[in-house]
Design a protein around this motif. Structure first.
Motif, PDB file in Angstrom:
ATOM      1  N   ALA A 114       0.827  -1.214   0.000  1.00  0.00           N
ATOM      2  CA  ALA A 114       0.000   0.000   0.000  1.00  0.00           C
ATOM      3  C   ALA A 114       0.859   1.261   0.000  1.00  0.00           C
ATOM      4  N   ARG A 115       1.891   1.266   0.823  1.00  0.00           N
ATOM      5  CA  ARG A 115       2.732   2.455   0.959  1.00  0.00           C
ATOM      6  C   ARG A 115       3.521   2.743  -0.310  1.00  0.00           C
ATOM      7  N   TYR A 116       3.921   1.683  -1.026  1.00  0.00           N
ATOM      8  CA  TYR A 116       4.744   1.867  -2.219  1.00  0.00           C
ATOM      9  C   TYR A 116       3.992   1.409  -3.476  1.00  0.00           C
ATOM     10  N   ALA A 117       2.704   1.675  -3.492  1.00  0.00           N
ATOM     11  CA  ALA A 117       1.871   1.296  -4.632  1.00  0.00           C
ATOM     12  C   ALA A 117       2.445   1.854  -5.929  1.00  0.00           C
ATOM     13  N   GLY A 118       2.587   0.959  -6.916  1.00  0.00           N
ATOM     14  CA  GLY A 118       3.138   1.359  -8.198  1.00  0.00           C
ATOM     15  C   GLY A 118       4.646   1.403  -8.241  1.00  0.00           C
ATOM     16  N   LYS A 119       5.291   1.205  -7.094  1.00  0.00           N
ATOM     17  CA  LYS A 119       6.752   1.302  -7.015  1.00  0.00           C
ATOM     18  C   LYS A 119       7.412   0.018  -6.523  1.00  0.00           C
ATOM     19  N   VAL A 120       6.594  -0.996  -6.224  1.00  0.00           N
ATOM     20  CA  VAL A 120       7.157  -2.236  -5.689  1.00  0.00           C
ATOM     21  C   VAL A 120       6.517  -3.438  -6.374  1.00  0.00           C
ATOM     22  N   VAL A 171      12.687 -11.286  10.089  1.00  0.00           N
ATOM     23  CA  VAL A 171      11.764 -10.147  10.080  1.00  0.00           C
ATOM     24  C   VAL A 171      12.450  -8.937  10.697  1.00  0.00           C
ATOM     25  N   ILE A 172      12.509  -7.844   9.948  1.00  0.00           N
ATOM     26  CA  ILE A 172      13.011  -6.589  10.514  1.00  0.00           C
ATOM     27  C   ILE A 172      11.866  -5.579  10.493  1.00  0.00           C
ATOM     28  N   PRO A 173      11.895  -4.594  11.356  1.00  0.00           N
ATOM     29  CA  PRO A 173      10.761  -3.670  11.481  1.00  0.00           C
ATOM     30  C   PRO A 173      10.450  -2.924  10.185  1.00  0.00           C
ATOM     31  N   LEU A 174       9.183  -2.572  10.053  1.00  0.00           N
ATOM     32  CA  LEU A 174       8.725  -1.895   8.846  1.00  0.00           C
ATOM     33  C   LEU A 174       9.440  -0.563   8.635  1.00  0.00           C
ATOM     34  N   ASP A 175       9.731   0.172   9.712  1.00  0.00           N
ATOM     35  CA  ASP A 175      10.372   1.470   9.522  1.00  0.00           C
ATOM     36  C   ASP A 175      11.784   1.319   8.968  1.00  0.00           C
ATOM     37  N   GLN A 176      12.452   0.217   9.299  1.00  0.00           N
ATOM     38  CA  GLN A 176      13.788  -0.015   8.756  1.00  0.00           C
ATOM     39  C   GLN A 176      13.713  -0.460   7.294  1.00  0.00           C
ATOM     40  N   LEU A 177      12.727  -1.295   6.971  1.00  0.00           N
ATOM     41  CA  LEU A 177      12.526  -1.661   5.568  1.00  0.00           C
ATOM     42  C   LEU A 177      12.177  -0.419   4.746  1.00  0.00           C
ATOM     43  N   SER A 178      11.338   0.423   5.315  1.00  0.00           N
ATOM     44  CA  SER A 178      10.924   1.635   4.611  1.00  0.00           C
ATOM     45  C   SER A 178      12.113   2.551   4.350  1.00  0.00           C
ATOM     46  N   ALA A 179      13.047   2.603   5.286  1.00  0.00           N
ATOM     47  CA  ALA A 179      14.248   3.419   5.080  1.00  0.00           C
ATOM     48  C   ALA A 179      15.011   2.930   3.856  1.00  0.00           C
ATOM     49  N   ILE A 180      15.104   1.601   3.704  1.00  0.00           N
ATOM     50  CA  ILE A 180      15.776   1.021   2.532  1.00  0.00           C
ATOM     51  C   ILE A 180      15.001   1.354   1.264  1.00  0.00           C
ATOM     52  N   PHE A 181      13.691   1.146   1.302  1.00  0.00           N
ATOM     53  CA  PHE A 181      12.872   1.394   0.108  1.00  0.00           C
ATOM     54  C   PHE A 181      12.916   2.864  -0.314  1.00  0.00           C
ATOM     55  N   ASP A 182      12.836   3.748   0.653  1.00  0.00           N
ATOM     56  CA  ASP A 182      12.870   5.183   0.342  1.00  0.00           C
ATOM     57  C   ASP A 182      14.193   5.565  -0.329  1.00  0.00           C
ATOM     58  N   GLU A 183      15.276   4.966   0.165  1.00  0.00           N
ATOM     59  CA  GLU A 183      16.592   5.262  -0.423  1.00  0.00           C
ATOM     60  C   GLU A 183      16.698   4.702  -1.839  1.00  0.00           C
ATOM     61  N   ILE A 232      14.248   4.309  -3.961  1.00  0.00           N
ATOM     62  CA  ILE A 232      13.462   5.200  -4.823  1.00  0.00           C
ATOM     63  C   ILE A 232      14.209   6.506  -5.080  1.00  0.00           C
ATOM     64  N   LYS A 233      14.823   7.029  -4.031  1.00  0.00           N
ATOM     65  CA  LYS A 233      15.574   8.272  -4.141  1.00  0.00           C
ATOM     66  C   LYS A 233      16.715   8.116  -5.157  1.00  0.00           C
ATOM     67  N   ARG A 234      17.446   7.011  -5.083  1.00  0.00           N
ATOM     68  CA  ARG A 234      18.585   6.793  -5.987  1.00  0.00           C
ATOM     69  C   ARG A 234      18.103   6.484  -7.401  1.00  0.00           C
TER      70      ARG A 234
END
Length: 377
Positions: A244-250, A359-371, A373-375
């Motif tokens: 849901a958070r990365y709809a269209g990007k994952v 399993v690692i926390p969602l906020d840590q996975l999100s940090a990876i995903f955001d980076e 997308i940024k790159r």
């Protein structure tokens, strides 16, 4: 007539046994508390642990279960308290204190048995260090049984024990709160660790089983998972949030990797007896419905023992499909696709080719995903 007392007149051997067993209880409890923190508040992407021997002897199974903590406080803390109190009797040496310790060890044994059965029957696995704690605390209870005659607790000492437990719980609660704060500060380090991981590429075949289907997405996740694995269930609860958070990007592919020797040639002994059948059933459902099927199986994982998988197959008229060799071959092909990635436990997953275990926390996975997308931009 004077009653036998382990603290006042036990043999040298009994005294040594008391000291060793109490110390071991403390040591195992401290390790398990640290493991709880490592799982709940990881600071890195490394999923290895001395306590995770394989999928059956695995501390993480119990750590992520609902009985690993009380209001966020790891229950291993209370094992350490019992061990310290048993040692304290060497100094206090009163009959009332001894009776209360004896009673506490009896109560501890009941709790240990309940947790052991829960792990064995519900989680289908055992925590090695938990089991060592059960054994050492049971042996200490036996030492008391042989050298002490009365287990009726003294109210005053029992109240004192309760105060110690409450104070220790409050201190631990504060530690947990601090770790929760710290966890939010490790995102930059997680990103650094992620980009140091080797790019292992993609499986030789693609999976038709998708949570999201975005071929050109900047984030590509390949999940190797087992419908009967408790840790996989925990990870499955993050997947819809990621989608849901990365709809269209994952793009999220799912590869069946049942820890069940009836279909997985890498498994050498019985583990998850319903995992292969669940994979067959899921593969027989319409591919377009897989995201829903994925959630249905994980949401009902605790009902597998009571016949959920068979009922699901019957309800959806899948009996013929599940029995077909073509279905089994299709699942086996996805299992074999995991071989180059040295999958040792589930869940394991590739994020743009970098393998992460556990399993690692969602906020840590999100940090990876955001980076990522940024790159990509």
């Amino acid at each position: 007539m004077k009653q036998k007392s382990i603290y006042q007149d036990a043999s040298v051997n009994a005294t040594i046994a008391l000291i060793i067993l109490s110390t071991l209880m403390i040591g195992f409890s401290i390790y398990l508390t640290q493991h709880y923190f490592d799982i709940k508040f990881p600071t890195g992407l490394e999923g290895k642990s001395l306590c995770n021997i394989n999928s059956f002897f695995n501390c993480s199974k119990t750590t992520i279960s609902q009985f690993s903590n009380i209001a966020g406080i790891p229950i291993a803390l209370y094992g350490a308290i019992i061990g310290f109190l048993a040692l304290a009797g060497m100094v206090i040496k009163t009959e009332e204190f001894e009776r209360t310790i004896f009673f506490t060890l009896l109560a501890n044994a009941i709790g240990c048995f309940a947790l052991f059965m829960y792990s064995l029957v519900i989680l289908h696995g055992l925590c090695p260090f938990c089991s060592l704690y059960y054994i050492t605390s049971g042996l200490l209870l036996f030492v008391f049984f042989k050298n002490s005659e009365n287990y009726k607790p003294h109210f005053g000492y029992l109240a004192a024990f309760a105060v110690i437990v409450i104070i220790s719980s409050l201190v631990m609660k504060n530690i947990v709160s601090e770790k929760e704060k710290t966890q939010k500060e490790v995102s930059s380090d997680i990103i650094t660790q992620y980009y140091k991981l080797k790019d292992l590429g993609s499986p030789a075949i693609s999976s038709i089983y998708k949570i999201t289907d975005v071929p050109n997405a900047p984030i590509k996740i390949v999940i190797f998972s087992d419908f009967e694995c408790p840790a996989c269930k925990a990870f499955s609860e993050l997947v819809p949030q990621i989608a849901a958070r990365y709809a269209g990007k994952v793009d999220i592919q799912y590869f069946f990797y049942p820890l069940d020797m009836s279909c997985n040639p890498s498994i050498e002994r019985p583990m998850h007896q319903y995992a292969c059948k669940a994979a067959y059933a899921a593969s027989c459902m319409p591919v377009a419905q897989f995201a829903t099927v994925h959630d249905d199986f994980f949401h009902n994982q605790d009902k597998f023992e009571s016949g959920f998988v068979d009922e699901y197959i019957k309800k959806n008229n899948l009996e013929k499909c599940v029995a077909e060799q073509a279905t089994k071959d299709k699942v086996l092909a996805l299992i074999k696709a995991a071989t180059p990635f040295n999958i040792r436990s589930t869940p394991s997953y590739l994020i743009n080719g970098a393998k992460i275990e556990g399993v690692i926390p969602l906020d840590q996975l999100s940090a990876i995903f955001d980076e990522i997308i940024k790159r990509a931009k």
